[in-house]
Design an enzyme around this catalytic site. Structure first.
Site, mmCIF file in Angstrom:
data_model
loop_
_atom_site.group_PDB
_atom_site.id
_atom_site.type_symbol
_atom_site.label_atom_id
_atom_site.label_comp_id
_atom_site.label_asym_id
_atom_site.label_seq_id
_atom_site.Cartn_x
_atom_site.Cartn_y
_atom_site.Cartn_z
ATOM 1 N N GLY A 196 -17.575 -40.275 27.324
ATOM 2 C CA GLY A 196 -16.456 -41.118 26.915
ATOM 3 C C GLY A 196 -16.860 -42.139 25.873
ATOM 4 O O GLY A 196 -16.356 -43.275 25.873
ATOM 5 N N GLY B 31 -17.283 -47.272 25.901
ATOM 6 C CA GLY B 31 -18.190 -46.237 25.439
ATOM 7 C C GLY B 31 -18.684 -46.464 24.025
ATOM 8 O O GLY B 31 -19.862 -46.242 23.717
ATOM 9 N N SER C 28 -15.986 -49.847 39.159
ATOM 10 C CA SER C 28 -15.067 -50.982 39.099
ATOM 11 C C SER C 28 -15.220 -51.800 40.370
ATOM 12 O O SER C 28 -15.484 -51.245 41.451
ATOM 13 C CB SER C 28 -13.622 -50.491 38.979
ATOM 14 O OG SER C 28 -12.701 -51.535 39.261
ATOM 15 N N TYR D 267 -7.244 -44.128 41.794
ATOM 16 C CA TYR D 267 -8.250 -44.634 40.868
ATOM 17 C C TYR D 267 -9.326 -45.425 41.622
ATOM 18 O O TYR D 267 -10.533 -45.208 41.411
ATOM 19 C CB TYR D 267 -7.603 -45.523 39.812
ATOM 20 C CG TYR D 267 -8.599 -46.180 38.885
ATOM 21 C CD1 TYR D 267 -9.265 -45.442 37.911
ATOM 22 C CD2 TYR D 267 -8.893 -47.536 38.996
ATOM 23 C CE1 TYR D 267 -10.192 -46.033 37.070
ATOM 24 C CE2 TYR D 267 -9.817 -48.135 38.155
ATOM 25 C CZ TYR D 267 -10.464 -47.387 37.191
ATOM 26 O OH TYR D 267 -11.395 -47.985 36.359
#
Length: 313
Positions: A31, A37, A160, A185
């Site tokens: 990414g 990224g 996260s 997520y």
């Protein structure tokens, strides 16, 4: 429950001041065509590394590559784009084969999708879990042998802080009857952290020179905010990010600390702290759910079954 022993919370000021010269070293950033990224790729390139960007959207990645080559006046061979779709096992294998058998020094598992409408991979697994966790699990398995001979070899899994509020039900990874984009997520980010911690435990147990880190960007202003299926959520999240979020550069300090700082330990979860424009790096002990060895073993076995890729088993 068997939690790991963690060092104390650690704050590092100017954590990249002692970052090593990376000339001659090779890195992969998944990414690497946008957001964090690109920032990670730029930082590695500036220190001399050759970087391979793995990207699903190769046209966008090529534009990012061309911009960085012009910006930093690089030889073309220092920055390479290769197709990588983390939800497609064939794409993952092809990417790994294209890397060749030269040593790899750094693998940054950065790519991800966030809060998308319900979709599934070829095996019926919800797409965020399949992409963010299973795809990176498989890629790590394919590339790990090439990291062993690397210089200070590290794997950095980008997760996260939302993982602390997530739950992991390995018996329902399709979510066909009850799907929440946000919960899915967070679950994928919990899987990321559990994977990073368990990978480090297994690497250490086998005496491997490779180390596994987990890092996060805090609240960052990245393109992920534009992917939410709800327009109201996109507007609200974007507004919050504008007020309290960090730009990708400062937000990436935890990732770069895990990748480059010689004092950083895999036993802490690295992220930004302090001012939005010039943060220090903060390493915090993992929540108990991330270091529960029974949960980790179950996730590991399930991941091997679903991907067909074994890692240090």
């Amino acid at each position: 429950m068997t939690p790991l022993t963690h060092p104390i919370r650690t704050r590092l000021s100017d954590p990249l001041a002692s970052a090593p010269d990376l000339t001659g070293r090779r890195a992969v950033v998944t990414g690497g065509s946008s957001g964090l990224g690109v920032v990670t790729t730029r930082a590695l390139i500036r220190r001399g590394a050759t970087v391979v960007i793995g990207a699903r959207d190769t046209a966008r990645a090529q534009r990012a590559r061309d911009h960085l080559i012009a910006e930093l006046n690089l030889p073309a061979g220092r920055l390479i784009v290769a197709p990588l779709d983390l939800i497609d096992p064939h794409s993952i294998r092809d990417f790994a084969k294209a890397m060749g058998d030269a040593p790899l020094d750094l693998l940054v598992l950065n790519a991800g999708i966030s809060s998308v409408p319900l979709r599934h991979d070829h095996a019926g697994i919800e797409s965020q879990f399949a992409t963010n966790h299973l795809g990176h699990f498989a890629l790590t398995g394919h590339l790990l042998p090439f990291l062993v001979p690397g210089v200070d070899p590290r794997i950095v899994t980008v997760s996260s802080a939302l993982y602390t509020g997530a739950t992991l039900n390995l018996d329902d990874l399709s979510n066909r009857t009850s799907y929440s984009p946000g919960r899915a997520y967070s679950r994928s980010k919990l899987a990321n952290v559990i994977f990073a911690v368990e990978l480090q435990r297994r690497l250490s147990a086998q005496g491997s020179p490779v180390r596994s880190f987990a890092a996060h960007p805090g609240m960052a202003r990245t393109p992920l905010h534009a992917t939410y299926p709800s327009a109201a959520t996109r507007v609200l999240t974007g507004a919050v990010a504008r007020v309290i979020g960090r730009d990708p550069g400062p937000a990436d300090i935890g990732v770069l600390t895990a990748a480059l700082n010689q004092e950083a330990t895999p036993a802490l979860f690295w992220g930004p702290t302090g001012f939005k424009t010039a943060p220090d790096a903060l390493g915090q002990p993992f929540a108990a759910v991330a270091s529960d060895t029974a949960t980790a073993a179950a996730l590991w076995l399930k991941s091997e079954q679903l991907t067909g890729v074994g890692i240090l088993s």
